[in-house]
Write an enzyme that holds these catalytic residues in place. Sequence first.
Site, PDB file in Angstrom:
ATOM      1  CE  LYS A  10      -4.529   0.676   0.228  1.00 37.79           C
ATOM      2  NZ  LYS A  10      -5.613  -0.246  -0.146  1.00 37.79           N
TER       3      LYS A  10
HETATM    4  P1  NAD Z   1     -12.992   7.550  -2.287  1.00 42.51           P
HETATM    5  O1  NAD Z   1     -11.985   8.586  -2.007  1.00 42.51           O
HETATM    6  O2  NAD Z   1     -13.485   7.373  -3.674  1.00 42.51           O
HETATM    7  O3  NAD Z   1     -14.275   7.764  -1.340  1.00 42.51           O
HETATM    8  C1  NAD Z   1     -14.203   7.901   0.046  1.00 42.51           C
HETATM    9  C2  NAD Z   1     -15.559   8.343   0.547  1.00 42.51           C
HETATM   10  O4  NAD Z   1     -15.545   8.407   1.983  1.00 42.51           O
HETATM   11  C3  NAD Z   1     -15.954   9.752   0.080  1.00 42.51           C
HETATM   12  O5  NAD Z   1     -17.355   9.787  -0.131  1.00 42.51           O
HETATM   13  C4  NAD Z   1     -15.573  10.628   1.261  1.00 42.51           C
HETATM   14  O6  NAD Z   1     -16.302  11.850   1.304  1.00 42.51           O
HETATM   15  C5  NAD Z   1     -15.959   9.714   2.390  1.00 42.51           C
HETATM   16  N1  NAD Z   1     -15.300  10.043   3.657  1.00 42.51           N
HETATM   17  C6  NAD Z   1     -14.025  10.434   3.850  1.00 42.51           C
HETATM   18  N2  NAD Z   1     -13.808  10.666   5.154  1.00 42.51           N
HETATM   19  C7  NAD Z   1     -14.967  10.387   5.786  1.00 42.51           C
HETATM   20  C8  NAD Z   1     -15.386  10.436   7.135  1.00 42.51           C
HETATM   21  N3  NAD Z   1     -14.527  10.821   8.096  1.00 42.51           N
HETATM   22  N4  NAD Z   1     -16.654  10.074   7.430  1.00 42.51           N
HETATM   23  C9  NAD Z   1     -17.499   9.692   6.450  1.00 42.51           C
HETATM   24  N5  NAD Z   1     -17.173   9.633   5.165  1.00 42.51           N
HETATM   25  C10 NAD Z   1     -15.918   9.978   4.832  1.00 42.51           C
HETATM   26  O7  NAD Z   1     -12.379   6.171  -1.729  1.00 42.51           O
HETATM   27  P2  NAD Z   1     -12.786   4.681  -2.120  1.00 42.51           P
HETATM   28  O8  NAD Z   1     -11.845   4.235  -3.168  1.00 42.51           O
HETATM   29  O9  NAD Z   1     -14.239   4.601  -2.319  1.00 42.51           O
HETATM   30  O10 NAD Z   1     -12.369   3.906  -0.787  1.00 42.51           O
HETATM   31  C11 NAD Z   1     -13.248   3.808   0.330  1.00 42.51           C
HETATM   32  C12 NAD Z   1     -12.775   2.661   1.218  1.00 42.51           C
HETATM   33  O11 NAD Z   1     -12.755   1.446   0.456  1.00 42.51           O
HETATM   34  C13 NAD Z   1     -11.354   2.803   1.767  1.00 42.51           C
HETATM   35  O12 NAD Z   1     -11.289   2.178   3.029  1.00 42.51           O
HETATM   36  C14 NAD Z   1     -10.524   2.020   0.782  1.00 42.51           C
HETATM   37  O13 NAD Z   1      -9.285   1.585   1.311  1.00 42.51           O
HETATM   38  C15 NAD Z   1     -11.460   0.860   0.507  1.00 42.51           C
HETATM   39  N6  NAD Z   1     -11.207   0.132  -0.737  1.00 42.51           N
HETATM   40  C16 NAD Z   1     -11.161   0.777  -1.938  1.00 42.51           C
HETATM   41  C17 NAD Z   1     -10.956   0.038  -3.099  1.00 42.51           C
HETATM   42  C18 NAD Z   1     -10.972   0.663  -4.464  1.00 42.51           C
HETATM   43  O14 NAD Z   1     -10.944  -0.075  -5.442  1.00 42.51           O
HETATM   44  N7  NAD Z   1     -11.083   1.973  -4.599  1.00 42.51           N
HETATM   45  C19 NAD Z   1     -10.758  -1.352  -3.013  1.00 42.51           C
HETATM   46  C20 NAD Z   1     -10.835  -1.973  -1.771  1.00 42.51           C
HETATM   47  C21 NAD Z   1     -11.059  -1.215  -0.649  1.00 42.51           C
END
Ligand code: NAD
Length: 418
Positions: A105
């Site tokens: 990561k």
């Molecule tokens: P992103 O940046 O696209 O979205 C994050 C979302 O969370 C946004 O809507 C943001 O406003 C919101 N957010 C941020 N801080 C917050 C808070 N304190 N309280 C409430 N909401 C909050 O990110 P993503 O890619 O959707 O990732 C979200 C989660 O999923 C993370 O934990 C990431 O590690 C995990 N994840 C992502 C992927 C991927 O393919 N993008 C894969 C596996 C896991």
Amino acid sequence: MSTYNPYENVIAVIRDAAARLELEESDYIATMYPERELKVSFPVRMDDDSVKMFEGYRVQHSSSRGPCKGGIRFHPDSDENEVKALAAWMTFKCAVVGIPYGGAKGAVKVDPSKLSHRELERLTRRFTAMIAPILGPERDIPAPDVNTNGEIMGWIMDTYSMLKGYAIPGVVTGKPLDIGGSLGRPEATGRGVMITTREILKKLNIQPENQRVVIQGMGNVGSVTAKLVSEMGIKVIAVSDVSGGIQNDEGLDIPDILRFLSTRGNLLKDYKKEGLKRLSNQELLALDTDILIPAALENQINESNAADIKAKLIVEAANGPTTIGADKILDERGIIVVPDILANAGGVVVSYFEWVQNIQSLMWDEDEINQTLNRIMCKAIDTVYENHLEKKSSLRASAYMIALKKLVTAKKIRGIFP
Ligand code: NAD
């Protein structure tokens, strides 16, 4: 982010799985340490001609089962312990779904909403150059995570390729289609969360049509999850982002919300519609609902709010949303938690398909991608669920036992160098 150290969570869960498997410490000790940690500091020229310093990290947790794989996030609260934990979760995730990768990561400590588009590009390119010595399609392959996206992956691919002198699409996944991205990748994590929710409901003999769901986080993962679970007939009664949440017990109009959020910079606090209640993220987590899907950040469900959770099923779309202390409280209360390393694995599975297509210079069609994703996810869910019934352990403990066994076997076969 306070004194919370997600890496301690990781160690505790690995030790628990090792004890259940009755492993000798020498068999699994290496899984508790990241293989390689790189911390970088680098300057970026800002639009006003000033120079700002930034800090970033790339952690390779394990390469026992294949090249290291894992996303890059841009977030002001990121630090070494968060990146170490996220890297370890990737190792266990790839093992539990059986794809031939280890875990990694990366992060840059930055609030990207404070940067212009040009500054964001310069920061991404310089960070890529700083970590380039340990990247490569056979070594370590980044992907999108919080606050990063396909465009940023394109800059990473270009920067790495420029440094090497030829195009190397396989160095990163989650790229735009025109430079070697894969169909289905932007939706893959949310699709995997939907598949997990659907399969677990089936196992519990619950019809999706009677279910209500609350989703925290409406970024890449949360928004696709909201779309796909609502298409399954589950009623989405509340969603949130960093600006707070919105609720309507009759069900939210998800296509309309997604249209609104698709404009860069739009936040839910500015979304207007009749019949909406506004609420904080803490209130949202405690809503009366059947299913809760945290899809934002880690440490959201912790010792201070686990007793308030009313959902009967939690599907962890985010990485590490539940602390180990909260896990115990939820378990005692009979709340089923589907762990992150299983529930959100759809993203890395389709990243793997993208990498395979890049290496072979092939393009798969979207049906083939979605069907193969479905098959891999269902198989992993079945295996974890059967182990959970057989061993009378939580789904998290079961998933970790399965993954740890694979890691220990790989280590044993490879032996210790020299
Ligand atoms: P992103 O940046 O696209 O979205 C994050 C979302 O969370 C946004 O809507 C943001 O406003 C919101 N957010 C941020 N801080 C917050 C808070 N304190 N309280 C409430 N909401 C909050 O990110 P993503 O890619 O959707 O990732 C979200 C989660 O999923 C993370 O934990 C990431 O590690 C995990 N994840 C992502 C992927 C991927 O393919 N993008 C894969 C596996 C896991």
